[in-house]
Design an enzyme around this catalytic site. Structure first.
Site, mmCIF file in Angstrom:
data_model
loop_
_atom_site.group_PDB
_atom_site.id
_atom_site.type_symbol
_atom_site.label_atom_id
_atom_site.label_comp_id
_atom_site.label_asym_id
_atom_site.label_seq_id
_atom_site.Cartn_x
_atom_site.Cartn_y
_atom_site.Cartn_z
ATOM 1 C CG HIS A 24 -4.216 4.385 -0.812
ATOM 2 N ND1 HIS A 24 -3.278 3.381 -0.823
ATOM 3 C CD2 HIS A 24 -4.463 4.658 -2.123
ATOM 4 C CE1 HIS A 24 -2.971 3.062 -2.079
ATOM 5 N NE2 HIS A 24 -3.682 3.821 -2.888
ATOM 6 C CG ASP A 70 -1.892 1.144 1.186
ATOM 7 O OD1 ASP A 70 -1.488 2.293 0.892
ATOM 8 O OD2 ASP A 70 -3.084 0.896 1.422
ATOM 9 C CG HIS A 71 1.490 4.223 -3.200
ATOM 10 N ND1 HIS A 71 0.205 3.903 -3.546
ATOM 11 C CD2 HIS A 71 1.606 5.562 -3.412
ATOM 12 C CE1 HIS A 71 -0.417 5.000 -3.952
ATOM 13 N NE2 HIS A 71 0.404 6.024 -3.889
HETATM 14 C C1 BG6 Z 1 -3.461 4.784 -6.461
HETATM 15 C C2 BG6 Z 1 -4.792 4.887 -7.135
HETATM 16 O O1 BG6 Z 1 -3.451 3.701 -5.571
HETATM 17 O O2 BG6 Z 1 -3.202 5.975 -5.748
HETATM 18 C C3 BG6 Z 1 -4.857 6.094 -8.044
HETATM 19 O O3 BG6 Z 1 -5.047 3.709 -7.887
HETATM 20 C C4 BG6 Z 1 -4.445 7.339 -7.298
HETATM 21 O O4 BG6 Z 1 -6.162 6.246 -8.588
HETATM 22 C C5 BG6 Z 1 -3.134 7.132 -6.556
HETATM 23 O O5 BG6 Z 1 -4.319 8.387 -8.221
HETATM 24 C C6 BG6 Z 1 -2.801 8.312 -5.662
HETATM 25 O O6 BG6 Z 1 -1.517 8.131 -5.124
HETATM 26 P P1 BG6 Z 1 -0.593 9.368 -4.776
HETATM 27 O O7 BG6 Z 1 0.647 8.768 -4.211
HETATM 28 O O8 BG6 Z 1 -0.360 10.097 -6.037
HETATM 29 O O9 BG6 Z 1 -1.366 10.190 -3.786
#
Ligand code: BG6
Length: 477
Positions: free
Chosen positions: A239, A176-177
């Protein structure tokens, strides 16, 4: 940095994620000396590329970040390409032979990182073949899985069953980045370093907590995927839930992966169940229209999107926990595309009782996750670095607020170190899917009136009423 040894096998090695995120992250680890002489990367995908061509694409993916040609070329010499059909057993045997050849060449101690940067429908197939064709070694064998992990509880269970036939839970790293982002990682430390802050982080002193993951972009070129997902699955189930985990969990006695996960698991298990008829009172959805000037595409006109699509590009809701610390505190969450700007933030709204502790009543603490430079803490609108009030100590080491290290870099460091603190465990996913399923099911039974918000606005009006009903309002509005 201590050098690590491993052969990375990247399924989907010719793809977008690999080139945009993984190769630049690996390159930074190379520059930092964490990857040096004892690593190799095998990229696999269907198209028939040569090693040479593959290396060139890798170098191209780095050119936005760096201009050290020699360094990039040295790095690329560790890359190999293997054309691969995920259903063909022979291809796994070839892959195994290549990996073991690279083991000898780079002396990588038989360690393997299998990275699934491919379409989710292949996760199970690839894992099964890794096992059946005997790719696993006597070194470590770590399987890295990108989202989405299922699309509801049932499919997540099926996927998990398939993976666990080939890998133990211990070996599975679910990404989960958001858990790789600096500020998210900093929250537990912030709480630990500031006992006074942690002491008031409960239902006695907190009025409500708001988590916003706002984006200004639309779905761009991801319409095909997004039509199967929607904001609820795309952002809330993973997230937002994981951010709630970090903010709302009890403080673990020790900060190791096991203690953190035990405590998070307990928190998610205490999510207050929603009944189907509570869904419409506690959750709202939206889909973007064009903007005020009529310039931007409405969602329904985006590429690969149905003209009458009922997929939501905005979701907001009120999440509650049934536990001692948080009962009766609403956690208002929202995520939307085409909001006025990109902003990921947490607003913690305290009540008037904090005055008893010498803190200004109704204090708001805002933790900016992104993109604000060097994530910062705002207290009642004043940047904390200028505030004398001793609620939160600004971390002594400004380095930790350096957002330069990208989420992926940090997560790969964890994978190489075998540290699972910042990955999602199965039990947590089970609880969050179970919760989300109730909302999804209810939403699927009703037809929304879409589109219902203009691009570059804060979402549908119902998102505001959601809080007004409780006498609250969004801090960012
Ligand atoms: C991803 C989603 O997990 O997270 C995308 O699939 C979203 O739809 C993105 O744009 C947002 O990540 P960050 O790091 O740019 O806030």
């Amino acid at each position: 940095a201590t050098e690590k040894s491993a052969v990375f096998i990247i399924f989907g090695g010719s793809g977008d994620l690999a080139h945009r995120k993984l190769y630049p992250a690996l390159y930074r680890l190379f520059k930092a000396g964490m990857l040096k002489d004892h690593f190799a990367v095998i990229g696999t995908a269907r198209r028939p590329w040569s090693n040479e061509y593959f290396r060139q694409t890798v170098i191209t993916s780095l050119e936005d970040f760096d201009d050290d040609k020699r360094m990039m070329e040295n790095f690329a010499m560790h890359f190999y390409y293997q054309s691969h059909d995920v259903n063909d057993s022979d291809h796994y045997i070839a892959l195994k032979q290549l990996a073991s050849k690279l083991d000898d060449r780079f002396d990588t101690e038989h360690n393997r990182v299998y990275y699934m940067a491919i379409a989710p429908r292949f996760f199970g197939t690839v894992a099964a073949h890794i096992k059946s064709e005997g790719l696993k070694t006597d070194g470590y064998n770590r399987l890295v899985i990108e989202k989405p992990f299922g699309r509801d509880l049932n499919s997540a269970c099926d996927l998990n069953d398939a993976l666990s036939k080939a890998f133990t839970e211990e070996e599975i790293y679910r990404i989960d980045h958001y858990l790789g982002k600096k500020m998210v990682q900093e929250i537990p430390n912030l709480r630990k370093k500031n006992p006074k802050f942690d002491e008031i982080l409960n239902n006695k002193y907190v009025s409500n907590i708001q988590v916003t993951l706002g984006e200004s972009l639309g779905v761009e070129d991801r319409g095909g995927y997004y039509e199967t997902a929607g904001a609820l699955r795309d952002m809330v189930q993973n997230h937002i839930m994981q951010i709630l985990g970090v903010v709302a969990m009890d403080e673990p006695d020790v900060m190791d992966a096991k203690s953190i996960h035990d405590i998070k698991e307990k928190l998610f298990a205490s999510l207050k169940d929603l009944t189907p008829d509570e869904v419409s009172k506690k959750f709202v959805r939206g889909q973007y229209d064009t903007d005020e000037m009529g310039k931007l595409n409405p969602y329904r006109k985006e590429d690969k999107v149905e003209e009458d699509s009922n997929i939501e590009t905005f979701a907001a809701g009120k999440i509650e926990f049934d536990n001692e610390r948080w009962s009766n505190v609403p956690f208002y969450v929202r995520s939307g595309k085409r909001m006025p700007k990109k902003s990921s933030r947490i607003d913690i709204v305290f009540n008037e009782k904090v005055a008893d502790l010498g803190i200004r009543a109704n204090t708001i603490v805002t933790l900016f996750i992104e993109p604000d430079e060097g994530s910062s803490i705002l207290i009642n609108g004043i940047d904390y670095r200028e505030v004398k009030q001793n609620l939160i100590k600004y971390p002594e080491d400004p380095e930790i607020f350096d957002n330069a290290r990208e989420a992926y870099e940090s997560l790969i460091i964890d994978i190489l170190a075998g540290d699972k603190a910042n990955f999602t465990l199965w039990e947590e996913l089970k609880s969050t899917w179970k919760y989300i399923d109730v909302i999804r099911k209810q939403w699927d039974e009703e037809s929304p009136k879409f589109p219902n918000y203009l691009s570059n606005t804060m979402g549908p009006d119902t998102a505001d009423t959601l809080l007004e009903k409780d006498g609250n309002s969004w801090i960012w509005n």
